[in-house]
Design an enzyme around this catalytic site. Sequence first.
Site, short mmCIF file in Angstrom:
data_model
loop_
_atom_site.label_atom_id
_atom_site.label_comp_id
_atom_site.label_asym_id
_atom_site.label_seq_id
_atom_site.Cartn_x
_atom_site.Cartn_y
_atom_site.Cartn_z
N HIS A 130 0.75 6.61 14.26
CA HIS A 130 0.64 6.68 12.81
C HIS A 130 2.02 6.48 12.21
CE1 HIS A 130 -3.40 8.04 13.33
NE2 HIS A 130 -2.94 8.92 14.21
N ARG A 167 0.84 -1.20 0.00
CA ARG A 167 0.00 0.00 0.00
C ARG A 167 0.88 1.26 0.00
NH1 ARG A 167 -3.08 2.19 5.43
NH2 ARG A 167 -4.27 3.80 4.38
N ARG A 205 0.38 15.71 5.48
CA ARG A 205 -0.48 15.16 4.42
C ARG A 205 -1.76 15.99 4.28
NH1 ARG A 205 -1.01 8.93 5.38
NH2 ARG A 205 -1.76 9.06 3.22
N GLU A 211 -1.65 6.57 20.62
CA GLU A 211 -2.11 6.68 19.23
C GLU A 211 -0.89 6.68 18.32
OE1 GLU A 211 -4.46 10.20 18.52
OE2 GLU A 211 -4.03 10.14 16.36
C1 DQA Z 1 -2.22 6.08 9.23
C2 DQA Z 1 -2.57 7.50 8.76
C3 DQA Z 1 -4.05 7.61 8.44
O1 DQA Z 1 -4.35 8.93 8.01
C4 DQA Z 1 -4.40 6.66 7.32
O2 DQA Z 1 -5.79 6.70 7.06
C5 DQA Z 1 -3.97 5.26 7.61
C6 DQA Z 1 -2.67 5.04 8.23
C7 DQA Z 1 -0.69 5.92 9.41
O3 DQA Z 1 -0.29 4.90 10.02
O4 DQA Z 1 0.08 6.75 8.95
O5 DQA Z 1 -4.64 4.30 7.26
O6 DQA Z 1 -2.83 5.85 10.48
#
Ligand code: DQA
Length: 148
Positions: free
Chosen positions: A106, A19, A113, A104
């Site tokens: 990411h 992905r 972004r 949390e």
């Molecule tokens: C994410 C960031 C999100 O905005 C996105 O929709 C994802 C992955 C990340 O790991 O960077 O699915 O959580």
Amino acid sequence: MSEAVHVLNGPNLNLLGTREPQVYGAHTLSDVERLCEAACARHGFSMVFRQSNREGVLVDWIHEAGREHAAGTLAGVVLNAGAYTHTSVALLDAIKGTGVPLIELHISNVFARESFRHHSWISPAARGVICGLGVAGYALAIEAIAQW
Ligand code: DQA
């Protein structure tokens, strides 16, 4: 008995590796699981590692983690809620309702972004937020839980 860390992954994270590799890198979710396993082992944590594309399943897993936390058997949760981060009041309510200590996470820097990724419903209920450090962020989140 050792405490557990739950690593919960939301929608589309099963696609890691293929992905948008320019955004998420080349590591697969199995690679992430191995990395988390090693980080948990360093601190004597047992680990539950899960992924679902369904919001309600993630809510149920947070409830489960909350029950373990109440029983004193859970150290913390690492949650990459994927796109539900930006849409889900239900996840916010689940974290607040259980009081589960949660980071949390990411992989990408969501603030670099699209603007719709700049808002998180989850952040107000999280103990901390890690973003933009790639999959290494998962191990860093587990290191942080070990310091609590
Ligand atoms: C994410 C960031 C999100 O905005 C996105 O929709 C994802 C992955 C990340 O790991 O960077 O699915 O959580």
